[in-house]
Design a protein around this motif. Structure first.
Motif, PDB file in Angstrom:
ATOM      1  N   TYR A   4       3.194  -6.456   4.305  1.00 13.51           N
ATOM      2  CA  TYR A   4       3.435  -5.014   4.295  1.00 13.51           C
ATOM      3  C   TYR A   4       2.817  -4.394   5.536  1.00 13.51           C
ATOM      4  O   TYR A   4       1.709  -4.730   5.924  1.00 13.51           O
TER       5      TYR A   4
ATOM      6  N   SER B  44       1.782  -0.902   7.782  1.00 14.14           N
ATOM      7  CA  SER B  44       1.550   0.533   7.682  1.00 14.14           C
ATOM      8  C   SER B  44       0.876   1.031   8.958  1.00 14.14           C
ATOM      9  O   SER B  44       0.272   0.254   9.687  1.00 14.14           O
TER      10      SER B  44
ATOM     11  N   GLU C 153       0.869  -1.171   0.000  1.00 14.00           N
ATOM     12  CA  GLU C 153       0.000   0.000   0.000  1.00 14.00           C
ATOM     13  C   GLU C 153       0.899   1.211   0.000  1.00 14.00           C
ATOM     14  O   GLU C 153       2.078   1.105   0.362  1.00 14.00           O
TER      15      GLU C 153
ATOM     16  N   SER D 271       3.628   1.902   2.782  1.00 17.09           N
ATOM     17  CA  SER D 271       3.826   0.739   3.655  1.00 17.09           C
ATOM     18  C   SER D 271       5.255   0.225   3.533  1.00 17.09           C
ATOM     19  O   SER D 271       5.963   0.511   2.576  1.00 17.09           O
TER      20      SER D 271
END
Lengths: 278, 319, 253
Positions: free
Chosen positions: B306, B308, B258, B261
């Motif tokens: 990932y 974030s 994303e 991320s």
């Protein structure tokens, strides 16, 4: 028998044999003698009799028993009152506990005889106390401090004070210091806390100390013999007399049996607080 | 602010170390105030200074504006619940609870009503004649509370009062303690090393470290805006990523990249019941723990994911 | 109370120790009266010239050493057996031997010896004194050794058995070394109670077995004697050193 049991039996036997031969059998002999009659040349003879015990009720001898019990009671109370603050001090002295305790244990095992002799040295007519008082002009004739019941009481307290300190210390040392914090937190002054927390929690130790002092005091022989002179006869001296100069073994045996009975009674009382012992 | 208890620049030095170092705080009347910190941080010493078991080397302690640091413990209107409870073993429940009342009044039969009310409040009715040795851990704790509360102290001092209880019981007693404080309105000064306890119970808490108050404030404030790394780490798990702190529950984990991320490799997952902790390693080699609902995943070891988080969840500029 | 207690303790310690300290001071007094006339060791010289004292001291040492060795062995074995499994009879008789007044112990032993001597052609002497001393020392040895056994982990013996030792081997190679300081302390305790005993000894001693306490007692009954001050100082110093060593050993972990 398992090997472990065999080993245990083997280890137990010598002590059991010695105790049987030197405690069990001798006490049985004394118990038997106490129901026999006095022999013509000392020793004992048939017929069997209870007369030795009835004689103990004679006011002359009954008085000796009462006097022994009374002086022992005074000595016990004296020892407890003197020992408690000392035990409290030792229990609360932190890192130096062991040193202070050793200073009590030292006289506990040092020669009893010599500790009594030391008081003879202080108390007699030409002893240190009388000499000093005369030199200071306080008195002109020596105070009669030796060879009386007061000297016997002092000797008993001096001799058995360490016996009282040790169990009291053991019980005080185990008390949780947080309890005193809690008492103070709840508004108790140090004196209140002493009477409402410390002393009630020390009762097992107080009982143990009382018995440890009272038992040897009742049976004492050398304290009254050395410090009491001929005037102070206690049960111990009575027993000793019957087996030596008076040569009336059955009567001495009966008196011994009464003493043993008292000791066993105390032993049973002590069972509750046995852990406080050594 | 109506402060019932104030500490002003209080220090306590022992022969070998300074246990309390320039501590100042004020507790509003009726508050639940906690001192939180690892063992040896000075929190218990601070409590003992207030109770009067120790005297401060420097500083003043004021109760309702009057100095009490020179008074002995038995003249201070504060009472303590001890860590070990310190119930008097030779007295019954009744005797323990009456103990302080008897010290206060010469009356041989102290305020019987008051004792009964406190015993009722702490659900000890019917157990008056028991000795401490015949009580359960929870009952002992309640007797310790009753014994102190019956004196209506200005401040009740609690020294890790839950630490001697079983873990299951602890949760329940914690809630009861909070209720009791609200109901009685007595000011509580609570000492603990358990951050969950402190966060869930306190109106205000002070985190202590090496004798000093590191930070003081409401639980949410301290958790969200710690001023130091120590406070941040002591109040909960935290990841240090490029000098910024991020709590595991603030991190989102996704299988696709994303915007913004960071790529990470999963090394292990540990299941914690309602949630799970996924341990990952990001490119610069830093380990990052992520808290996910346990229904998520599963994430396999060596799987690439990932991470974030929002910038508002970053804890910045911590000392 | 904070200040009163140490002050009281000081007084109590003076009460306990001052009488013996005064005796020691006057043992080096040149005068035979209770007036200080200067330092002199003449009473110590008189002590070493007194055959009666020296002979009785030698007897006392011999009796104490023999009784200590026997009582320590017997008492240690008994303590171990009692620790393995309680024996109310033996424990009871040991406690009885502790609480029985010495004079009663003495006369019952005397009656016992006289009774069996009618069948055996023996007399009172060193052997009867030694037997009596063994008898009253065992209880002290058991108390000291069993106190140390209470802190001994029985799993250590089980480990030894598990590794192939016999019951005796486990006792000898694992338990006994652990008990060593307590056994040494017990032996010293037995030695001090033996060497100090007057009442029981005087009743069961024969003509050839007069002990030091018997001579001291006779001297004390006759009144104060400066030689006795010197004897007392030597005995107290010797026993005191022994007790301090014993206490150290008892507290050795």
């Amino acid at each position: 028998m398992t090997p472990a049991n065999r080993l245990r039996a083997l280890f137990l036997t010598p002590a059991a044999a010695v105790m049987l031969a030197t405690l069990g059998v001798p006490l049985a002999i004394v118990a038997t003698y106490s129901f026999l009659s006095r022999g013509a040349y000392g020793g004992v003879e048939i017929p069997w009799t209870q007369e030795n015990y009835t004689r103990l009720l004679d006011p002359l001898y009954g008085g000796i028993f009462l006097r022994s019990a009374w002086i022992s009671l005074l000595a016990t109370v004296g020892c407890l009152v003197l020992a408690f603050p000392l035990a409290l001090f030792i229990a609360r002295s932190g890192a130096r506990k062991n040193l202070y305790l050793a200073l009590v244990i030292l006289p506990f095992w040092t020669s009893f005889l010599i500790r009594l002799y030391a008081w003879m040295f202080l108390l007699r007519d030409t002893g240190l106390i009388n000499t000093a008082l005369e030199a200071l002009g306080v008195i002109h004739a020596p105070l009669p401090m030796l060879y009386n019941e007061g000297a016997v009481l002092l000797g008993l307290i001096y001799g058995y004070l360490p016996f009282a300190v040790l169990p009291l210390y053991a019980t005080l040392e185990r008390q949780d210091p947080a309890l005193l914090d809690a008492a103070a937190d709840l508004g108790a002054t140090p004196v209140h806390a002493l009477f409402r927390i410390t002393i009630p929690l020390s009762m097992p130790g107080i009982w143990a100390a009382a018995i440890l002092v009272f038992v040897p005091c009742v049976g004492t022989y050398i304290v009254s013999d050395l410090l009491g002179g001929s005037k102070t006869v206690l049960i111990g001296n009575l027993v000793q007399n019957q087996f030596t100069s008076s040569r009336d073994w059955p009567f001495g045996a009966a008196a011994s049996l009464v003493l043993i009975g008292a000791a066993i009674g105390m032993l049973l009382l002590m069972r509750k607080s046995r852990e406080e012992l050594l | 602010m109506d402060a019932v208890l104030e500490l002003a620049n209080v220090s306590k030095a022992f022969a070998t170390h300074k246990a309390v170092d320039d501590v100042s705080f004020a507790i509003p009347r009726g508050a639940f105030f906690s001192l939180l910190g690892p063992s040896g941080c000075g929190k218990t010493t601070t409590l003992r200074l207030v109770a009067g078991f120790e005297a401060p080397t420097v500083g003043e302690i004021r109760l309702n504006g009057e100095r009490i640091d020179l008074l002995p413990p038995y003249q201070r209107n504060v009472n303590t619940v001890f860590q070990s409870y310190a119930l008097f073993p030779h007295l019954t429940v009744q005797g323990n609870v009456e103990f302080g009342l008897r010290n206060k009044s010469k009356d041989a039969n102290p305020a019987a009503d008051k004792v009964r009310r406190v015993l009722e409040q702490l659900e000890l009715s019917g157990k008056e004649a028991r000795k401490p040795s015949e009580l359960s851990g929870g009952e002992k704790q309640r007797v310790a509370l009753a014994r102190a509360l019956v004196l209506s102290p200005e401040v009740l001092l609690l020294d890790e009062p839950l630490s001697a209880l079983d873990p299951q019981l602890r949760q329940q007693v914690r809630a009861e303690l909070r209720d009791l404080q609200k109901k009685t309105g007595v000011t509580f000064l609570f000492v603990t090393h358990d951050q969950e306890e402190a966060l869930s119970l306190s109106d205000t808490l002070a985190v202590m470290r090496a004798g000093r108050v590191e930070q003081m404030g409401a639980p949410q404030e301290l958790y969200r805006k710690p001023r130091t790394k120590f406070v941040a780490a002591f109040l909960g798990d935290i990841n240090w990523i490029s000098g910024v702190g991020v709590r595991p529950e603030a991190i989102r984990i996704t299988r696709g990249a994303e915007p913004g991320s960071k790529m990470a490799v999963v090394s292990a997952t540990s299941f914690l019941g309602p949630s799970a902790h996924v341990t990952t390693t990001i490119e610069d080699g830093t380990r990052v723990t992520v808290q996910v609902p346990s229904s998520d995943g599963p994430y396999a070891a060596q799987e690439t994911v990932y991470l974030s988080w929002s910038a508002t969840d970053e804890l910045r500029d911590l000392k | 109370m904070k200040r009163a207690l140490p002050l009281y303790a000081l007084g109590a310690y003076l009460f306990l120790h001052l009488p013996l300290a005064i005796l020691a001071i006057f043992s080096v007094n040149a005068s035979r009266f209770t007036i200080w006339e200067g330092f002199s060791l003449k009473w110590y010289r008189a002590m070493f010239a007194d055959r009666d004292l020296l002979e009785s001291a030698a007897n006392s040492l011999l009796i104490a050493v023999a009784a200590t060795i026997l009582a320590t062995i017997i008492g240690t074995l008994a303590a171990y057996a009692l620790w393995k499994k309680a024996s109310p009879w033996l424990a009871g008789s040991l406690y009885l031997s502790l609480v029985t007044p010495e004079i009663v112990t003495g006369i019952s032993l005397l009656a016992f010896f006289q009774w069996i001597f009618r069948y055996l052609h023996l007399r009172l002497g060193m052997h009867t004194v030694i037997l009596a001393h063994v008898s009253f020392s065992i209880a002290y040895v058991v108390l000291v050794v069993i106190a140390r056994l209470r802190s001994f982990d029985p799993a250590l013996e089980e480990a030894a058995l598990d590794l192939g030792e016999t019951e005796f081997g486990a006792f000898y190679r694992v338990t006994l070394p652990y008990l060593a300081p307590a056994i040494a302390a017990a032996a010293m305790l037995a030695f001090t109670v033996s060497i100090d005993d007057y009442v029981i000894t005087s009743l069961v001693a024969g003509v050839d077995s007069r002990t030091l306490p018997m001579v001291i007692y006779a001297m004390a009954r006759r009144g104060v004697n400066p030689v006795l001050n010197a004897v007392s100082t030597v005995v107290v110093a010797g026993l005191g050193a022994l007790i301090l060593i014993s206490e150290r050993l008892r507290r050795t972990a």
